[in-house]
Motif scaffolding. Sequence first.
Motif, mmCIF file in Angstrom:
data_model
loop_
_atom_site.group_PDB
_atom_site.id
_atom_site.type_symbol
_atom_site.label_atom_id
_atom_site.label_comp_id
_atom_site.label_asym_id
_atom_site.label_seq_id
_atom_site.Cartn_x
_atom_site.Cartn_y
_atom_site.Cartn_z
ATOM 1 N N MET A 164 0.848 -1.204 0.000
ATOM 2 C CA MET A 164 0.000 0.000 0.000
ATOM 3 C C MET A 164 0.883 1.254 0.000
ATOM 4 O O MET A 164 1.861 1.340 0.737
ATOM 5 N N SER A 165 0.527 2.246 -0.837
ATOM 6 C CA SER A 165 1.338 3.457 -0.961
ATOM 7 C C SER A 165 1.286 4.290 0.314
ATOM 8 O O SER A 165 0.245 4.440 0.943
ATOM 9 N N THR A 166 2.447 4.854 0.677
ATOM 10 C CA THR A 166 2.516 5.740 1.846
ATOM 11 C C THR A 166 2.141 7.171 1.466
ATOM 12 O O THR A 166 2.042 8.038 2.327
ATOM 13 N N PHE A 167 1.952 7.422 0.167
ATOM 14 C CA PHE A 167 1.571 8.756 -0.296
ATOM 15 C C PHE A 167 0.053 8.881 -0.369
ATOM 16 O O PHE A 167 -0.608 8.076 -1.013
ATOM 17 N N LYS A 168 -0.467 9.887 0.311
ATOM 18 C CA LYS A 168 -1.910 10.124 0.330
ATOM 19 C C LYS A 168 -2.214 11.374 -0.487
ATOM 20 O O LYS A 168 -2.067 12.506 -0.016
ATOM 21 N N LEU A 169 -2.623 11.164 -1.728
ATOM 22 C CA LEU A 169 -2.917 12.283 -2.632
ATOM 23 C C LEU A 169 -4.269 12.892 -2.299
ATOM 24 O O LEU A 169 -5.275 12.189 -2.240
ATOM 25 N N GLN A 170 -4.282 14.214 -2.074
ATOM 26 C CA GLN A 170 -5.533 14.909 -1.774
ATOM 27 C C GLN A 170 -5.812 15.951 -2.856
ATOM 28 O O GLN A 170 -4.981 16.820 -3.118
ATOM 29 N N SER A 171 -6.958 15.834 -3.494
ATOM 30 C CA SER A 171 -7.362 16.806 -4.516
ATOM 31 C C SER A 171 -8.850 16.679 -4.771
ATOM 32 O O SER A 171 -9.407 15.581 -4.743
ATOM 33 N N LYS A 172 -9.494 17.810 -5.034
ATOM 34 C CA LYS A 172 -10.933 17.770 -5.351
ATOM 35 C C LYS A 172 -11.149 17.379 -6.809
ATOM 36 O O LYS A 172 -12.270 17.138 -7.235
ATOM 37 N N TYR A 173 -10.041 17.328 -7.582
ATOM 38 C CA TYR A 173 -10.148 16.971 -8.996
ATOM 39 C C TYR A 173 -9.879 15.486 -9.220
ATOM 40 O O TYR A 173 -9.121 14.864 -8.477
ATOM 41 N N LYS A 174 -10.493 14.946 -10.239
ATOM 42 C CA LYS A 174 -10.220 13.583 -10.689
ATOM 43 C C LYS A 174 -9.488 13.684 -12.030
ATOM 44 O O LYS A 174 -9.724 14.632 -12.788
ATOM 45 N N PRO A 175 -8.613 12.734 -12.337
ATOM 46 C CA PRO A 175 -7.928 12.775 -13.634
ATOM 47 C C PRO A 175 -8.935 12.854 -14.777
ATOM 48 O O PRO A 175 -9.954 12.163 -14.778
ATOM 49 N N ALA A 176 -8.656 13.724 -15.756
ATOM 50 C CA ALA A 176 -9.557 13.915 -16.901
ATOM 51 C C ALA A 176 -8.731 14.223 -18.142
ATOM 52 O O ALA A 176 -7.513 14.380 -18.071
ATOM 53 N N GLY A 177 -9.418 14.351 -19.290
ATOM 54 C CA GLY A 177 -8.709 14.598 -20.541
ATOM 55 C C GLY A 177 -7.771 13.441 -20.852
ATOM 56 O O GLY A 177 -8.174 12.272 -20.804
ATOM 57 N N ASP A 178 -6.520 13.743 -21.135
ATOM 58 C CA ASP A 178 -5.505 12.702 -21.401
ATOM 59 C C ASP A 178 -4.822 12.194 -20.134
ATOM 60 O O ASP A 178 -3.959 11.316 -20.193
ATOM 61 N N GLN A 179 -5.171 12.772 -18.979
ATOM 62 C CA GLN A 179 -4.482 12.411 -17.734
ATOM 63 C C GLN A 179 -4.623 10.931 -17.347
ATOM 64 O O GLN A 179 -3.611 10.295 -17.025
ATOM 65 N N PRO A 180 -5.848 10.341 -17.378
ATOM 66 C CA PRO A 180 -5.958 8.931 -16.965
ATOM 67 C C PRO A 180 -5.042 8.007 -17.767
ATOM 68 O O PRO A 180 -4.375 7.136 -17.203
#
Length: 642
Positions: free
Chosen positions: A1-17
Amino acid sequence: MSTFKLQSKYKPAGDQPKAIEELTKLLKSGNRHQTLLGVTGSGKTFTMANVIANLGRPALVISHNKTLAAQLYQEFKTFFPKNSVHYFVSYYDYYQPEAYIPQTDTYIEKDARINEFIDTMRHATTASVLSRNDFVVVASVSCIYGIGDPEEYRKASFLIKDDENISQRNFLRKLAELRYERNDYEERPGLFKVKGETIKLIVPSGDASLRIEWNGNKIETIYNETEEQSLKTFIIFPAKHFVTPQEKLKLALSNIETELKEKISKFKKEGKLFEAERIKKKTEFDLKMIRETGYTHGIENYSRHLSFRNEGEPPSTLLDFVPKDTVIFIDESHMSVPQIRGMYAGDRARKQTLVEHGFRLPSAIDNRPLKFPEFDKKVGQVVYVSATPAEYELDLSNKNIIEQIIRPTGLLDPLIEVRTTNNQMKNVLLEIEKRIAKNERVIVTTLTKRMAEDLADYLKEKKIKAEYLHSDIKTLERPKILNDLRKGNYDVIVGINLLREGLDLPEVSLVIILDADKEGFLRNAQTLIQTIGRTARHTQGTVLMYADTTTKSMKFAINETERRRKIQKEFNKKHGITPQPLNKEISENIFSGYEENEKETKELRNFAQKLTKKEMEKEMHKAAKELNFEKAAELRDLIKKL
């Protein structure tokens, strides 16, 4: 399990995923080189953050300029508030390297002003990477310069525990060996004060102020006043990155003396008696200072001996501090890679001249940045990130090039118009006023600092809120100027090359490029595409190029922008997307503490300028009497200057 906890109100979109998935897959499979070709405003930083979170491995993000590095640092701090995010750049506000010009017999002594705030951030970085595995470090190319041996740095640090049997005297001796300084009046990182059986210590990273109390020869209490909590243990790291243990220092100084004798002998054989005397006096003075105080001005020139390296062996850098599995992201790689590659040659030429004329020992040449092959050997897996990657990155990545052309917001690349230089200032003023009327911001790029300053002054005369931005502006003031542009404190920023790669300014709807047809470094195809990208985050994004001819670079930049715009239009049409403006919060300035100190200093200077010399001296003595030595020293320096 990753130790990095990403916090953002955005979800990947466009070409990001797609980009996140492909990059994660390539890195997990062990692939060494890959390129993320992402257009401006496509959210490359968010893609990087998602990849880091997916991998669960530490990351080092290298940027070619401090302004962009500060923005990246702020963004990663937002994405990973629970993890360890750091900023590592050169700590000089001003730096004039030591040099000698034989043609005019001119010796230029090293002159530098260290920014203590940045120095604490560098110490926080090294302490973190040696004690945690969930870090993201955003660094400039200063990460390829020597900062001391990580093993010696780690060995020199020591763990203290409550109830530990150690006398206060022995503890103070350890602090002295780690280059801490005693100061019973001032409080800043790297200093300590003693009062009876209590020692107050501020660690070099500045993030902990310790109060350590003794009961006889035993530590009774360790209290962190910054966090307001009692501690069972605490690791104390050295106050300086260059640390040589006392037992090794004698041998290191002996080796320096041996090299000095050899150099003096060589100069005498060549009939260079003046040079022989010069190197003798200079080195003997430095050796005396190191023996008596543990430090001398320019101690880094003896780093090869102090770290017991062989001749020609590369120095230890930040890359030696980070773990082997650290993922390296080279941001704006088309600029960062050439910068890393070019550092060594210039440094070598300057030092060689100093050595030949008796200002430095030959070993000073090994106090240097890494050669590019050395850098390449020290890094593991690399992701090159750019809207305009160069051939080097593309060749190394082979087929592992991930394109990120579609923006999450559906925004298109800007429209470009080429205009004649006839009456250009009148036209520029008219276009700026149109944007101000719509509460939009403008960026203007010039070819020289003087032009940037003169144009900013001209706009101010026309009652336009304008400011210039170039390399003479202090590192920590640049993010504030850009934030002020976003807030509307300025309507226009005039710059040269700091207003290109990566800067995230959604309010900018117009970019004006003056002298667009002056082919060269500041007006080549890559530079023009990057500059065009500054207005790609606005629905009304427009670029005006003022030129009398259309160069090959201009043609390429215009065609490439149109190609991307066509792809974006087709995607939007297919998916029924209407371009939306990018609404990005204006983050609180990460350097607000520094700004407060600068504000106090400016206020003091303004106050002092209203006084006579006699009144200033009276204020200085009054401040000293009240034990306000910082204010007293500032007034003393102002009196000298006047």
